[in-house]
Design a protein around this motif. Structure first.
Motif, short mmCIF file in Angstrom:
data_model
loop_
_atom_site.label_atom_id
_atom_site.label_comp_id
_atom_site.label_asym_id
_atom_site.label_seq_id
_atom_site.Cartn_x
_atom_site.Cartn_y
_atom_site.Cartn_z
N THR A 41 -25.43 -4.78 -36.61
CA THR A 41 -25.19 -4.26 -35.26
C THR A 41 -26.10 -4.95 -34.26
O THR A 41 -25.66 -5.33 -33.16
CB THR A 41 -25.42 -2.73 -35.24
OG1 THR A 41 -24.50 -2.12 -36.14
CG2 THR A 41 -25.24 -2.15 -33.84
N TYR A 45 -24.57 -7.22 -31.05
CA TYR A 45 -24.88 -6.97 -29.64
C TYR A 45 -25.71 -8.10 -29.04
O TYR A 45 -25.54 -8.45 -27.88
CB TYR A 45 -25.56 -5.61 -29.47
CG TYR A 45 -24.56 -4.48 -29.43
CD1 TYR A 45 -24.16 -3.93 -28.23
CD2 TYR A 45 -24.00 -3.99 -30.60
CE1 TYR A 45 -23.22 -2.90 -28.19
CE2 TYR A 45 -23.07 -2.97 -30.58
CZ TYR A 45 -22.68 -2.44 -29.37
OH TYR A 45 -21.74 -1.43 -29.33
N HIS A 49 -24.09 -10.20 -25.87
CA HIS A 49 -24.77 -10.17 -24.58
C HIS A 49 -25.44 -11.50 -24.25
O HIS A 49 -25.62 -11.82 -23.07
CB HIS A 49 -25.69 -8.96 -24.50
CG HIS A 49 -24.89 -7.70 -24.40
ND1 HIS A 49 -24.45 -7.03 -25.52
CD2 HIS A 49 -24.38 -7.06 -23.33
CE1 HIS A 49 -23.71 -6.00 -25.13
NE2 HIS A 49 -23.66 -5.99 -23.81
N SER A 83 -31.30 -4.82 -29.43
CA SER A 83 -31.30 -5.58 -30.68
C SER A 83 -32.69 -5.65 -31.29
O SER A 83 -32.84 -5.53 -32.51
CB SER A 83 -30.73 -6.98 -30.44
OG SER A 83 -29.37 -6.90 -30.09
N GLY A 105 -29.32 -0.15 -24.55
CA GLY A 105 -27.90 0.06 -24.25
C GLY A 105 -27.67 0.35 -22.78
O GLY A 105 -26.72 -0.17 -22.17
#
Length: 122
Positions: A41, A45, A49, A83, A105
């Motif tokens: 995960t 991300y 990004h 992250s 987030g």
């Protein structure tokens, strides 16, 4: 500014690929399935990004009057906080680090929304 954003994005993209390979090969036998998923995960991300940051850098070149400073800063901060906290949690097993993850987030969301408003106002 565009050169800094583009250089940062390309470095973060290389780092995301390295983190993904590290997780798939070096960590595969050392982490639980749950922590491997947490690592994945973080990589996902991070990669998405960093690509977004690259897009912002390109927008800065194509539309030099577009203010992209805050969206770029917020996406960078999101990668570090979201992250980074997941990478650290996966490696250390300290699950309380997950409390930092939502801040990252929110940084992602704020960066994209500020970019939306900036483009809309243009």
């Amino acid at each position: 500014m565009s050169k800094i954003i583009l250089m940062t994005a390309t470095f973060l993209l290389a780092l995301a690929v390295a983190a993904g390979a590290f997780g798939a090969h070096a960590l595969k036998t050392h982490l639980s399935a749950e922590m491997l998923q947490t690592w994945k995960t973080a990589v996902d991300y991070h990669l998405y990004h960093a690509l977004g940051l690259l897009l912002i850098g390109v927008l800065t070149v194509v539309l030099p009057d577009l203010s992209t400073k805050w969206p770029a800063i917020l996406l960078f901060a999101g990668i570090v906080l979201f992250s980074g906290s997941l990478y650290t949690m996966a490696l250390s097993g300290i699950k309380t680090l997950g409390a930092i993850t939502p801040i990252g987030g929110l940084s992602f969301i704020a960066g994209w929304l500020i970019l939306l408003v900036t483009i809309w106002r243009r």
